[in-house]
Every structure is written in structure tokens, then in C-alpha cells.
Design an enzyme around this catalytic site. Structure first.
Site, short mmCIF file in Angstrom:
data_model
loop_
_atom_site.label_atom_id
_atom_site.label_comp_id
_atom_site.label_asym_id
_atom_site.label_seq_id
_atom_site.Cartn_x
_atom_site.Cartn_y
_atom_site.Cartn_z
N GLY A 64 0.79 -1.22 0.00
CA GLY A 64 0.00 0.00 0.00
C GLY A 64 0.82 1.28 0.00
N SER A 65 0.45 2.23 -0.83
CA SER A 65 1.24 3.44 -0.98
C SER A 65 0.43 4.47 -1.76
CB SER A 65 2.56 3.12 -1.68
OG SER A 65 2.32 2.26 -2.78
N ARG A 66 1.11 5.50 -2.29
CA ARG A 66 0.36 6.50 -3.03
C ARG A 66 1.26 7.21 -4.02
NH1 ARG A 66 -0.39 11.40 1.25
NH2 ARG A 66 0.43 13.06 -0.03
#
Length: 218
Positions: free
Chosen positions: A185-187
């Protein structure tokens, strides 16, 4: 189809699952225990395969559009001061990727890579307000004839511990092509010139290489 960055993890997961099946069949006579271990092994392999999937996207190249670089949800649309490269105000569009999203990064537009830099940092949750400046991240700037210079930033999250960036300064890149990978998970933040017409809204689902982030007439 799976991303090349997952080759080692997929191999390890496959070997682990095969060994678990063989050993449990040979040494564990208790049915429920044997089945539990085998189901867990299969589940872990499925998670690995799901995470590194790389679906084929038929990208229609359009010089008047900026496409979403990743799959996820639009969580930020605001005017901010970008302090690393531009040192002025920009429109920031942020897309958050959960662990179940496709984590391939794609070039949102074609052009010349003017800047590419890796920054070590913290591992705050990806939606934290300071994640863009304090987390492990890469910053890439692409110069495009229609939009000028557009910056995008791959940001690690609480689980993401490795960012892969293929962009090198001086490269000519093509919209929709593979630009890297972020594990777990990241952005990704996109910084656009003020006044750029946007085609997305908050909480909208974005599809990498498909969803149009912004448009600009010639």
C-alpha cells in the site's frame, strides 16, 4: 500476466507452497491440521500472485491528456506549495493504492524526464499529510509540450518498503508505458500547473493508463 518485479517473490511463494504440500502430506496425519496448513500456503501464494499482477492495458496515447499513473482512489485535490523542484504553487492530485490494487506505475504523459531523484525517509501511513515530504519516495519530472513540466512522486506507505523507479534523467518516455512499481500500500502524488483543467473528483476510482486526470486543448 505478472510484473517482472514480482519474479523472485512468486518463485519463493511457489516453492514454499509446494514444499508445504509435500511435507504435510508426508508427516502430518491429523486431517484438519494438514488441511489448515495447506490452505494457508495456497492463500499466501494467491496473495503474492494477486499483488504482482500486471493487467494488459490498451493505452490510447493522447498528447492533450494526463492519464492516471496508478490504480487507486483519488484522495487529495488541492493547491499546494511544491518545495522540492518547482518551489511554487501547483495543483496536487493524489491517488492512494490499497494492498489489493494493481501497483504498477505508468507514465501519465509522454515527454522528456528532466528530474529523477530517490529520497530515503519514514514509513508513515500513505494518507498522512506529511507522507509526501517525509516518507521514502521518488520524485520524477516530465517535460511535455502541452502541459510544461509535470511532477509525480511515488510514496512508500506503512507497508511499502521498496519503490522501483525506471525513469532516468534524459529519457524520452511514452504515455502508458511501465514506469516502475511500489510494493504494498502506498500512493502517488501528481503536481500540475495552476489552472490545469481536471477530469477527476475526490474519492473517484482511478485506473492506471485509463482514467484521465487532466486535459488541455492545444
Amino acid at each position: 500476466m505478472f510484473h517482472k518485479e514480482g519474479a523472485q517473490s512468486i518463485l519463493i511463494g511457489t516453492v514454499f507452497t509446494a514444499v508445504a504440500l509435500l511435507l504435510t502430506d508426508k508427516f502430518i496425519d491429523i486431517y484438519w491440521l494438514r488441511m489448515t496448513i495447506q490452505i494457508i500456503a495456497f492463500a499466501l501464494l494467491i496473495i503474492i500472485l494477486q499483488f504482482f499482477r500486471n493487467p494488459s492495458r490498451n493505452v490510447i496515447i493522447n498528447k492533450n491528456e494526463i492519464l492516471a499513473p496508478v490504480d487507486g482512489k483519488v484522495v487529495v485535490i488541492e493547491e499546494v506549495y511544491e518545495s522540492e523542484y518547482f518551489k511554487d504553487k501547483r495543483i496536487q492530485v493524489s491517488i492512494f493504492m490499497s494492498p489489493i490494487n494493481v501497483h504498477v506505475t505508468r507514465y501519465g504523459l509522454s515527454g522528456l524526464v528532466k528530474f529523477s531523484k530517490y529520497h530515503p525517509g519514514k514509513f508513515l501511513v500513505a494518507w498522512h499529510p506529511k507522507a509526501s515530504e517525509e516518507n521514502e519516495r521518488t520524485t520524477i519530472v516530465i517535460e511535455n509540450k502541452n502541459f510544461g513540466e509535470v511532477l509525480y512522486r511515488q510514496i512508500a506507505g506503512a507497508l511499502a518498503r521498496r519503490i522501483v523507479n525506471y525513469a532516468k534523467e534524459g529519457m524520452q518516455v511514452v504515455q502508458g508505458e511501465d514506469a516502475g512499481f511500489i510494493k504494498f500500500g502506498s500512493r502517488v502524488d501528481i503536481f500540475l500547473p495552476l489552472g490545469t483543467p481536471l477530469n477527476v473528483v475526490l474519492n473517484q476510482k482511478a485506473i492506471g493508463g485509463k482514467t484521465i486526470i487532466a486535459t488541455k486543448s492545444e
